[in-house]
Design a protein around this motif. Structure first.
Motif, PDB file in Angstrom:
ATOM      1  N   UNK A  74       0.917  -1.238   0.195  1.00  0.00           N
ATOM      2  CA  UNK A  74      -0.090  -0.147  -0.118  1.00  0.00           C
ATOM      3  C   UNK A  74       0.900   1.396  -0.045  1.00  0.00           C
ATOM      4  N   UNK A  75       1.827   1.139   0.791  1.00  0.00           N
ATOM      5  CA  UNK A  75       2.991   2.364   1.024  1.00  0.00           C
ATOM      6  C   UNK A  75       3.502   2.691  -0.408  1.00  0.00           C
ATOM      7  N   UNK A  76       3.746   1.322  -1.489  1.00  0.00           N
ATOM      8  CA  UNK A  76       4.159   1.676  -2.538  1.00  0.00           C
ATOM      9  C   UNK A  76       3.318   2.225  -3.916  1.00  0.00           C
ATOM     10  N   UNK A  77       2.053   1.532  -3.851  1.00  0.00           N
ATOM     11  CA  UNK A  77       1.166   1.870  -4.860  1.00  0.00           C
ATOM     12  C   UNK A  77      -0.244   2.051  -4.590  1.00  0.00           C
ATOM     13  N   UNK A  78      -0.288   2.342  -3.212  1.00  0.00           N
ATOM     14  CA  UNK A  78      -1.878   2.529  -2.658  1.00  0.00           C
ATOM     15  C   UNK A  78      -2.584   1.211  -2.678  1.00  0.00           C
ATOM     16  N   UNK A  79      -3.932   1.225  -2.464  1.00  0.00           N
ATOM     17  CA  UNK A  79      -4.516   0.156  -2.145  1.00  0.00           C
ATOM     18  C   UNK A  79      -4.614  -0.795  -3.315  1.00  0.00           C
ATOM     19  N   UNK A  80      -4.550  -2.436  -2.628  1.00  0.00           N
ATOM     20  CA  UNK A  80      -4.590  -3.382  -3.440  1.00  0.00           C
ATOM     21  C   UNK A  80      -5.909  -3.655  -4.131  1.00  0.00           C
ATOM     22  N   UNK A  81      -5.738  -4.018  -5.632  1.00  0.00           N
ATOM     23  CA  UNK A  81      -6.953  -4.300  -6.042  1.00  0.00           C
ATOM     24  C   UNK A  81      -7.081  -5.838  -6.865  1.00  0.00           C
ATOM     25  N   UNK A  82      -5.889  -6.307  -6.945  1.00  0.00           N
ATOM     26  CA  UNK A  82      -5.651  -7.831  -7.515  1.00  0.00           C
ATOM     27  C   UNK A  82      -4.648  -8.563  -6.407  1.00  0.00           C
ATOM     28  N   UNK A  83      -4.832  -9.734  -6.106  1.00  0.00           N
ATOM     29  CA  UNK A  83      -3.933 -10.535  -5.256  1.00  0.00           C
ATOM     30  C   UNK A  83      -3.945 -11.837  -6.252  1.00  0.00           C
ATOM     31  N   UNK A  84      -2.659 -12.032  -6.434  1.00  0.00           N
ATOM     32  CA  UNK A  84      -2.346 -13.415  -7.243  1.00  0.00           C
ATOM     33  C   UNK A  84      -1.471 -14.123  -6.384  1.00  0.00           C
ATOM     34  N   UNK A  85      -1.990 -15.217  -5.452  1.00  0.00           N
ATOM     35  CA  UNK A  85      -1.322 -15.985  -4.494  1.00  0.00           C
ATOM     36  C   UNK A  85      -0.982 -17.069  -5.172  1.00  0.00           C
ATOM     37  N   UNK A  86       0.681 -16.907  -5.594  1.00  0.00           N
ATOM     38  CA  UNK A  86       1.206 -17.970  -6.554  1.00  0.00           C
ATOM     39  C   UNK A  86       2.425 -18.689  -5.980  1.00  0.00           C
ATOM     40  N   UNK A 120      -4.398 -11.055   4.147  1.00  0.00           N
ATOM     41  CA  UNK A 120      -3.706  -9.594   4.500  1.00  0.00           C
ATOM     42  C   UNK A 120      -4.368  -8.549   3.464  1.00  0.00           C
ATOM     43  N   UNK A 121      -4.650  -8.961   2.269  1.00  0.00           N
ATOM     44  CA  UNK A 121      -5.211  -7.604   1.494  1.00  0.00           C
ATOM     45  C   UNK A 121      -6.666  -7.771   1.403  1.00  0.00           C
ATOM     46  N   UNK A 122      -7.524  -8.582   2.093  1.00  0.00           N
ATOM     47  CA  UNK A 122      -8.810  -8.920   1.969  1.00  0.00           C
ATOM     48  C   UNK A 122      -9.708  -7.637   2.070  1.00  0.00           C
ATOM     49  N   UNK A 123      -9.394  -6.584   3.003  1.00  0.00           N
ATOM     50  CA  UNK A 123     -10.066  -5.232   3.017  1.00  0.00           C
ATOM     51  C   UNK A 123      -9.771  -4.259   2.026  1.00  0.00           C
ATOM     52  N   UNK A 124      -8.783  -4.578   1.157  1.00  0.00           N
ATOM     53  CA  UNK A 124      -8.341  -3.840  -0.034  1.00  0.00           C
ATOM     54  C   UNK A 124      -9.262  -4.271  -1.182  1.00  0.00           C
ATOM     55  N   UNK A 125      -9.208  -5.622  -1.295  1.00  0.00           N
ATOM     56  CA  UNK A 125      -9.669  -6.095  -2.717  1.00  0.00           C
ATOM     57  C   UNK A 125     -11.383  -6.015  -2.432  1.00  0.00           C
ATOM     58  N   UNK A 126     -11.848  -6.044  -1.546  1.00  0.00           N
ATOM     59  CA  UNK A 126     -13.380  -5.837  -1.249  1.00  0.00           C
ATOM     60  C   UNK A 126     -13.736  -4.715  -1.003  1.00  0.00           C
ATOM     61  N   UNK A 127     -12.871  -3.663  -1.067  1.00  0.00           N
ATOM     62  CA  UNK A 127     -13.299  -2.223  -0.806  1.00  0.00           C
ATOM     63  C   UNK A 127     -14.504  -1.782  -1.608  1.00  0.00           C
ATOM     64  N   UNK A 128     -14.160  -2.223  -3.063  1.00  0.00           N
ATOM     65  CA  UNK A 128     -15.538  -1.704  -4.043  1.00  0.00           C
ATOM     66  C   UNK A 128     -15.349  -3.007  -5.019  1.00  0.00           C
ATOM     67  N   UNK A 129     -16.384  -3.133  -5.668  1.00  0.00           N
ATOM     68  CA  UNK A 129     -16.739  -4.031  -6.674  1.00  0.00           C
ATOM     69  C   UNK A 129     -15.561  -3.901  -7.724  1.00  0.00           C
ATOM     70  N   UNK A 130     -15.223  -5.043  -8.159  1.00  0.00           N
ATOM     71  CA  UNK A 130     -13.978  -5.406  -9.259  1.00  0.00           C
ATOM     72  C   UNK A 130     -12.766  -5.901  -8.804  1.00  0.00           C
ATOM     73  N   UNK A 131     -12.702  -6.176  -7.188  1.00  0.00           N
ATOM     74  CA  UNK A 131     -11.475  -6.742  -6.810  1.00  0.00           C
ATOM     75  C   UNK A 131     -11.399  -8.341  -7.460  1.00  0.00           C
ATOM     76  N   UNK A 132     -10.202  -8.630  -7.481  1.00  0.00           N
ATOM     77  CA  UNK A 132      -9.700 -10.185  -7.946  1.00  0.00           C
ATOM     78  C   UNK A 132      -8.898 -10.752  -6.862  1.00  0.00           C
ATOM     79  N   UNK A 172     -19.831  -8.741  -2.717  1.00  0.00           N
ATOM     80  CA  UNK A 172     -19.156  -7.606  -2.645  1.00  0.00           C
ATOM     81  C   UNK A 172     -18.427  -7.213  -4.129  1.00  0.00           C
ATOM     82  N   UNK A 173     -18.716  -8.195  -4.966  1.00  0.00           N
ATOM     83  CA  UNK A 173     -18.306  -7.979  -6.249  1.00  0.00           C
ATOM     84  C   UNK A 173     -16.809  -8.334  -6.539  1.00  0.00           C
ATOM     85  N   UNK A 174     -16.289  -9.068  -5.507  1.00  0.00           N
ATOM     86  CA  UNK A 174     -14.964  -9.684  -5.777  1.00  0.00           C
ATOM     87  C   UNK A 174     -14.943 -10.989  -5.999  1.00  0.00           C
ATOM     88  N   UNK A 175     -14.187 -11.326  -7.387  1.00  0.00           N
ATOM     89  CA  UNK A 175     -14.409 -12.720  -7.814  1.00  0.00           C
ATOM     90  C   UNK A 175     -12.940 -13.471  -7.189  1.00  0.00           C
TER      91      UNK A 175
END
Length: 253
Positions: A74-86, A120-132, A172-175
């Motif tokens: 978040x400090x680097x690029x703001x709220x997280x929209x996409x999480x890829x747990x690879x 860890x990123x759940x609050x970010x990706x669910x803050x608005x529809x379109x999270x992934x 929440x619009x998160x897939x």
């Protein structure tokens, strides 16, 4: 406009193999990248190749480190929209010889690490529809393989986690989806090849060919093929694809 312009994606295991290919694919569509791994050098090498990226060293088996990871992203690029747990790892042993350390390592990295990353990123990706959220699982999450019982159990757990979260977060619009590669030409596969060589005396080429037989088209999957599937699940047009375990293995599993 690029499909992911203005989006921030966090990718674990982003320094090599499938994770690096995913980072390139997402960056090509305009995403800012937070790349996570245990080794600083590969991450920094990847960051130099991407237009907007940062490196974060973290152990995903630790919930505390994953919280710090998300804060650094978040400090680097703001709220997280996409999480890829690879991030993941594989180790083999007959079931009769699997000890507690082997079992805990496979579950810790592959399953607990995936959960820690997403949480860890759940609050970010669910803050608005379109999270992934995309989990990179394996065909080992869809069927059994000999001599990798702990790994198979962990990857089946990842598929179960994905399915549970996909239902929980749908409103929440998160897939939440999973990509399940077959045998893929990565550094992880190189370890499997070395094991075959040591136990059977086969050549490296013969060992790779033996693994490739499990993919129905008879060849190894490329990291880029996996990355393009992940990319599809991250773009806005995939918003109705949810709770799916997509096999990338040249045919049905």
């Amino acid at each position: 406009m690029a499909a992911l312009a203005g989006k921030h994606a966090l990718v674990t295991g982003g320094g090599s193999g499938i994770g690096a290919a995913i980072a390139r694919a997402l960056a090509a569509e305009g995403a800012a990248l937070s790349l996570v791994g245990r080794r600083k050098e590969p991450l920094e090498a990847m960051v130099k190749q991407l237009p907007k990226a940062s490196a974060i060293v973290a152990d995903i088996t630790s919930g505390t480190e994953c919280k710090a990871m998300a804060e650094a992203a978040r400090a680097a690029h703001g709220a997280i929209d996409i999480v890829v747990a690879n991030a993941g790892m594989a180790a083999s042993a007959p079931a009769s010889r699997i000890d507690a350390a082997h079992w805990q390592q496979m579950i810790g990295v592959n399953l607990t690490g995936a959960f820690n990353t997403a949480q860890a990123a759940l609050a970010d990706v669910t803050r608005q529809p379109g999270g992934r959220i995309v989990f990179v699982a394996s065909t080992a999450g869809l069927k059994g393989y000999s001599y990798v019982a702990a790994y198979v159990a962990a990857k089946h757990g990842v598929i179960g986690l994905m399915r549970a979260l996909s239902v929980e977060l749908a409103a929440k619009g998160t897939t939440v989806n999973a990509v399940c590669p077959g045998f893929t030409d990565t550094p992880l596969l190189a370890g499997a090849v070395d094991t075959i060589i040591s136990k059977t005396g086969r050549s490296a080429d013969a060992s790779r060919a033996e693994l490739a037989k499990d993919n129905l088209h008879g060849r190894l999957i490329t990291p880029e093929e996996v990355a393009q599937t992940v990319l599809y699940l991250c773009v806005p047009s995939s918003g109705s694809v949810n709770g799916q375990a997509i096999a990338v293995t040249g045919g049905p599993v």
